[in-house]
Design a protein around this motif. Sequence first.
Motif, PDB file in Angstrom:
ATOM      1  N   HIS A   1       0.817  -1.095  -0.039  1.00 35.51           N
ATOM      2  CA  HIS A   1       0.014  -0.163   0.044  1.00 35.51           C
ATOM      3  C   HIS A   1       0.769   1.212   0.163  1.00 35.51           C
ATOM      4  O   HIS A   1       0.839   2.378  -0.750  1.00 35.51           O
ATOM      5  N   CYS A   2       1.825   1.322   0.699  1.00 31.62           N
ATOM      6  CA  CYS A   2       2.733   2.545   0.940  1.00 31.62           C
ATOM      7  C   CYS A   2       3.539   2.809  -0.462  1.00 31.62           C
ATOM      8  O   CYS A   2       3.567   3.845  -0.974  1.00 31.62           O
ATOM      9  N   ALA A   3       3.910   1.782  -1.221  1.00 35.62           N
ATOM     10  CA  ALA A   3       4.584   1.756  -2.515  1.00 35.62           C
ATOM     11  C   ALA A   3       3.281   2.648  -3.582  1.00 35.62           C
ATOM     12  O   ALA A   3       3.699   3.329  -4.313  1.00 35.62           O
ATOM     13  N   SER A   4       2.167   1.806  -3.452  1.00 36.94           N
ATOM     14  CA  SER A   4       1.274   2.270  -4.319  1.00 36.94           C
ATOM     15  C   SER A   4       0.983   3.833  -4.041  1.00 36.94           C
ATOM     16  O   SER A   4       0.511   4.625  -4.933  1.00 36.94           O
ATOM     17  N   THR A   5       0.525   4.159  -2.879  1.00 35.12           N
ATOM     18  CA  THR A   5       0.130   5.486  -2.496  1.00 35.12           C
ATOM     19  C   THR A   5       1.271   6.491  -2.982  1.00 35.12           C
ATOM     20  O   THR A   5       1.102   7.412  -3.413  1.00 35.12           O
ATOM     21  N   GLU A   6       2.558   6.185  -2.696  1.00 35.60           N
ATOM     22  CA  GLU A   6       3.845   7.017  -3.155  1.00 35.60           C
ATOM     23  C   GLU A   6       3.811   7.140  -4.654  1.00 35.60           C
ATOM     24  O   GLU A   6       4.007   8.195  -5.154  1.00 35.60           O
ATOM     25  N   GLU A   7       3.679   6.062  -5.216  1.00 41.01           N
ATOM     26  CA  GLU A   7       3.751   6.031  -6.645  1.00 41.01           C
ATOM     27  C   GLU A   7       2.339   6.938  -7.337  1.00 41.01           C
ATOM     28  O   GLU A   7       2.752   7.863  -8.258  1.00 41.01           O
ATOM     29  N   SER A   8       1.154   6.696  -6.644  1.00 40.92           N
ATOM     30  CA  SER A   8       0.184   7.714  -7.025  1.00 40.92           C
ATOM     31  C   SER A   8       0.301   9.043  -6.925  1.00 40.92           C
ATOM     32  O   SER A   8       0.113   9.886  -7.687  1.00 40.92           O
ATOM     33  N   TRP A   9       0.840   9.544  -5.730  1.00 46.80           N
ATOM     34  CA  TRP A   9       1.247  10.969  -5.508  1.00 46.80           C
ATOM     35  C   TRP A   9       2.011  11.475  -6.379  1.00 46.80           C
ATOM     36  O   TRP A   9       2.101  12.551  -6.941  1.00 46.80           O
ATOM     37  N   MET A  10       3.247  10.692  -6.699  1.00 56.02           N
ATOM     38  CA  MET A  10       3.941  11.247  -7.714  1.00 56.02           C
ATOM     39  C   MET A  10       3.590  11.532  -9.003  1.00 56.02           C
ATOM     40  O   MET A  10       3.825  12.196  -9.655  1.00 56.02           O
ATOM     41  N   ALA A  11       2.685  10.525  -9.452  1.00 62.23           N
ATOM     42  CA  ALA A  11       2.066  10.786 -10.705  1.00 62.23           C
ATOM     43  C   ALA A  11       1.298  12.033 -10.524  1.00 62.23           C
ATOM     44  O   ALA A  11       1.198  12.636 -11.763  1.00 62.23           O
ATOM     45  N   THR A  12       0.686  12.081  -9.590  1.00 56.56           N
ATOM     46  CA  THR A  12      -0.011  13.391  -9.516  1.00 56.56           C
ATOM     47  C   THR A  12       0.787  14.575  -9.584  1.00 56.56           C
ATOM     48  O   THR A  12       0.445  15.460 -10.293  1.00 56.56           O
ATOM     49  N   VAL A  13       1.984  14.694  -8.758  1.00 54.46           N
ATOM     50  CA  VAL A  13       2.896  15.682  -8.942  1.00 54.46           C
ATOM     51  C   VAL A  13       3.362  15.943 -10.156  1.00 54.46           C
ATOM     52  O   VAL A  13       3.580  16.995 -10.834  1.00 54.46           O
ATOM     53  N   ARG A  14       3.619  14.763 -11.063  1.00 52.96           N
ATOM     54  CA  ARG A  14       3.955  15.011 -12.428  1.00 52.96           C
ATOM     55  C   ARG A  14       3.196  15.197 -13.408  1.00 52.96           C
ATOM     56  O   ARG A  14       3.206  15.559 -14.682  1.00 52.96           O
ATOM     57  N   GLY A  15       1.568  15.520 -12.971  1.00 56.58           N
ATOM     58  CA  GLY A  15       0.758  15.839 -13.795  1.00 56.58           C
ATOM     59  C   GLY A  15      -0.027  14.743 -14.510  1.00 56.58           C
ATOM     60  O   GLY A  15      -0.766  14.756 -15.570  1.00 56.58           O
ATOM     61  N   GLU A  16       0.437  13.443 -14.035  1.00 57.17           N
ATOM     62  CA  GLU A  16      -0.362  12.189 -14.762  1.00 57.17           C
ATOM     63  C   GLU A  16      -1.476  11.888 -13.987  1.00 57.17           C
ATOM     64  O   GLU A  16      -1.702  10.911 -13.151  1.00 57.17           O
ATOM     65  N   ARG A  17      -2.648  12.569 -14.297  1.00 57.31           N
ATOM     66  CA  ARG A  17      -3.926  12.077 -13.782  1.00 57.31           C
ATOM     67  C   ARG A  17      -4.242  10.930 -13.893  1.00 57.31           C
ATOM     68  O   ARG A  17      -4.325  10.190 -15.106  1.00 57.31           O
ATOM     69  N   ARG A  18      -4.841  10.243 -12.730  1.00 58.16           N
ATOM     70  CA  ARG A  18      -5.347   9.088 -12.667  1.00 58.16           C
ATOM     71  C   ARG A  18      -6.769   9.204 -11.865  1.00 58.16           C
ATOM     72  O   ARG A  18      -6.878   9.649 -10.869  1.00 58.16           O
ATOM     73  N   PRO A  19      -7.537   8.448 -12.418  1.00 56.84           N
ATOM     74  CA  PRO A  19      -9.138   8.293 -11.744  1.00 56.84           C
ATOM     75  C   PRO A  19      -8.859   7.521 -10.275  1.00 56.84           C
ATOM     76  O   PRO A  19      -7.946   6.498 -10.252  1.00 56.84           O
ATOM     77  N   VAL A  20      -9.460   7.754  -9.361  1.00 53.82           N
ATOM     78  CA  VAL A  20      -9.508   6.995  -7.988  1.00 53.82           C
ATOM     79  C   VAL A  20     -10.217   5.417  -8.353  1.00 53.82           C
ATOM     80  O   VAL A  20     -11.251   5.611  -8.775  1.00 53.82           O
ATOM     81  N   ASP A  21      -9.543   4.735  -8.286  1.00 57.12           N
ATOM     82  CA  ASP A  21     -10.075   3.340  -8.289  1.00 57.12           C
ATOM     83  C   ASP A  21     -10.146   2.496  -7.103  1.00 57.12           C
ATOM     84  O   ASP A  21      -9.300   2.039  -6.627  1.00 57.12           O
TER      85      ASP A  21
END
Length: 189
Positions: A55-75
């Motif tokens: 979960h920590c790996a996934s959360t960090e990955e998701s936040w960094m994608a958001t920082v880079r502007g790689e919008r992902r819908p919440v699943d």
Amino acid sequence: MPGQVGPIADEQEGLLAYLAQMRYVIRLTAYGLTDEQLRSAASASPLTVGGLIKHCASTEESWMATVRGERRPVDYGAYEADFALAEGETIDDVLARYDAVAAATEKTVKDLANLDHEVPVDKSVPWNPKDVDNWTLRWVLLHLIQETARHAGHADIIRESVDGGTAYPLMAAAEGWPETAWLKPWRKA
């Protein structure tokens, strides 16, 4: 890695160092556990050591994608799956992914080189404020430190319930510290 973050030169280095330290201590909760123990929900909750690290790996990955502007819908289905090791998934798989996520985080932060970089607030989720439009990269890093530390605490409790292993004895074992009268490295029972 020592039990404490060393001296830091600046805020960016400090934030990355504390995040790295929290990643390290949550990883330590898996040290020496069997696959069955990594999947064991040893408390009143369904949380497991392996699932929390994932979960920590996934959360960090998701936040960094958001920082880079790689919008992902919440699943939400994927969110729930992040708290458990999948069939056939090993802790080595999860740790390798976490290493890649950590490297990507450090690269993103260093490439941006601006802790005031604006990160849009996802207002589609109920836990984010509706009156704030942007976080900063600084806020995201502080949030990741908080999130990882919170889950490292959960993992500590689960680990202790599984086999009695606690943070500093696990660190001593993983790093080969000598036994002292007041600190004995963890040993597999």
